[in-house]
Design a protein around this motif. Sequence first.
Motif, PDB file in Angstrom:
ATOM      1  N   LEU A   7       0.719  -1.160  -0.170  1.00 58.14           N
ATOM      2  CA  LEU A   7      -0.105   0.017   0.066  1.00 58.14           C
ATOM      3  C   LEU A   7       0.885   1.245   0.023  1.00 58.14           C
ATOM      4  O   LEU A   7       0.118   2.389  -0.432  1.00 58.14           O
ATOM      5  CB  LEU A   7      -1.024   0.053   1.271  1.00 58.14           C
ATOM      6  N   GLN A   8       1.997   1.070   0.355  1.00 57.26           N
ATOM      7  CA  GLN A   8       3.073   2.212   0.401  1.00 57.26           C
ATOM      8  C   GLN A   8       3.741   2.459  -0.980  1.00 57.26           C
ATOM      9  O   GLN A   8       4.518   3.356  -1.022  1.00 57.26           O
ATOM     10  CB  GLN A   8       4.104   1.971   1.552  1.00 57.26           C
ATOM     11  N   ASP A  78     -13.735  -2.727  -1.106  1.00 62.30           N
ATOM     12  CA  ASP A  78     -15.088  -1.606  -1.756  1.00 62.30           C
ATOM     13  C   ASP A  78     -14.706  -1.425  -3.045  1.00 62.30           C
ATOM     14  O   ASP A  78     -13.525  -1.086  -3.635  1.00 62.30           O
ATOM     15  CB  ASP A  78     -15.179  -0.697  -0.949  1.00 62.30           C
ATOM     16  N   GLY A  79     -15.904  -1.640  -3.871  1.00 66.02           N
ATOM     17  CA  GLY A  79     -15.817  -1.215  -5.338  1.00 66.02           C
ATOM     18  C   GLY A  79     -17.039  -0.176  -5.639  1.00 66.02           C
ATOM     19  O   GLY A  79     -17.939  -0.319  -5.401  1.00 66.02           O
ATOM     20  N   THR A  80     -16.653   0.654  -6.866  1.00 71.10           N
ATOM     21  CA  THR A  80     -17.734   1.420  -7.463  1.00 71.10           C
ATOM     22  C   THR A  80     -17.677   1.417  -8.748  1.00 71.10           C
ATOM     23  O   THR A  80     -16.532   1.585  -9.388  1.00 71.10           O
ATOM     24  CB  THR A  80     -17.475   2.892  -7.127  1.00 71.10           C
ATOM     25  N   THR A  81     -18.795   0.966  -9.494  1.00 69.95           N
ATOM     26  CA  THR A  81     -18.560   0.901 -10.971  1.00 69.95           C
ATOM     27  C   THR A  81     -19.650   2.136 -11.439  1.00 69.95           C
ATOM     28  O   THR A  81     -20.708   2.299 -11.049  1.00 69.95           O
ATOM     29  CB  THR A  81     -19.250  -0.189 -11.454  1.00 69.95           C
ATOM     30  N   ARG A  82     -18.978   2.816 -12.404  1.00 70.58           N
ATOM     31  CA  ARG A  82     -19.745   3.728 -13.112  1.00 70.58           C
ATOM     32  C   ARG A  82     -20.064   3.679 -14.524  1.00 70.58           C
ATOM     33  O   ARG A  82     -18.887   3.472 -15.314  1.00 70.58           O
ATOM     34  CB  ARG A  82     -19.261   5.459 -13.085  1.00 70.58           C
ATOM     35  N   GLY A 102     -10.341   2.514   3.092  1.00 67.41           N
ATOM     36  CA  GLY A 102     -10.378   3.934   3.031  1.00 67.41           C
ATOM     37  C   GLY A 102      -9.059   4.177   2.039  1.00 67.41           C
ATOM     38  O   GLY A 102      -8.914   5.472   1.567  1.00 67.41           O
ATOM     39  N   LYS A 103      -8.324   3.233   1.464  1.00 65.97           N
ATOM     40  CA  LYS A 103      -7.171   3.488   0.566  1.00 65.97           C
ATOM     41  C   LYS A 103      -7.573   2.996  -0.820  1.00 65.97           C
ATOM     42  O   LYS A 103      -7.819   1.811  -0.977  1.00 65.97           O
ATOM     43  CB  LYS A 103      -5.941   2.903   1.098  1.00 65.97           C
ATOM     44  N   ARG A 104      -7.468   3.835  -1.832  1.00 68.77           N
ATOM     45  CA  ARG A 104      -7.712   3.591  -3.193  1.00 68.77           C
ATOM     46  C   ARG A 104      -6.332   2.427  -3.593  1.00 68.77           C
ATOM     47  O   ARG A 104      -5.302   2.858  -3.615  1.00 68.77           O
ATOM     48  CB  ARG A 104      -7.775   4.752  -3.983  1.00 68.77           C
TER      49      ARG A 104
END
Length: 161
Positions: A7-8, A78-82, A102-104
């Motif tokens: 993540l870094q 978590d995922g978001t699809t547009r 909370g980290k993309r």
Amino acid sequence: MTFDDSLQTAGVTHATLVFERQVPATVDKVFEAFANAGIRSEWSAPSESATVIYDQEDFREGGEDRFRCGSKAKPEIDGTTRYLEIINDRLIVSSETISMNGKRLCVSLITLELSPSGGTTMLRSTSQLASFIGQDMIQGTETGNNGSLDRLVDYFSRKQA
């Protein structure tokens, strides 16, 4: 390197991943399997030990789906699809953002093309991916997409049996 260490990772790793499948169903049925989150949740987890849970569904141009995925015991991604472009029974273009705690982790542009091939459907999915945690996310995306699309083929194979 552990997942937390990854993540870094500084910078962005890019990849274009192309997936193709011959799906044993007509184009309209395959399109519906992507358009309907209830149906999608039946096949979209990449393995029997994984899950995809849709918390919001809005399949239309400009619409947005929100989901959680991961192991059945702890779906913490978590995922978001547009949805950017939709042509019934032919094309779905969407963007997807994947995050955890909370980290993309990554963003992608996904183009799904469907074409009839006799009574079956030729599916081609192209993901243009920007990973913020390095190559592991790209490999995970490739593994996950292959598993999901294999399960899509299995889903329709079982329906025909």
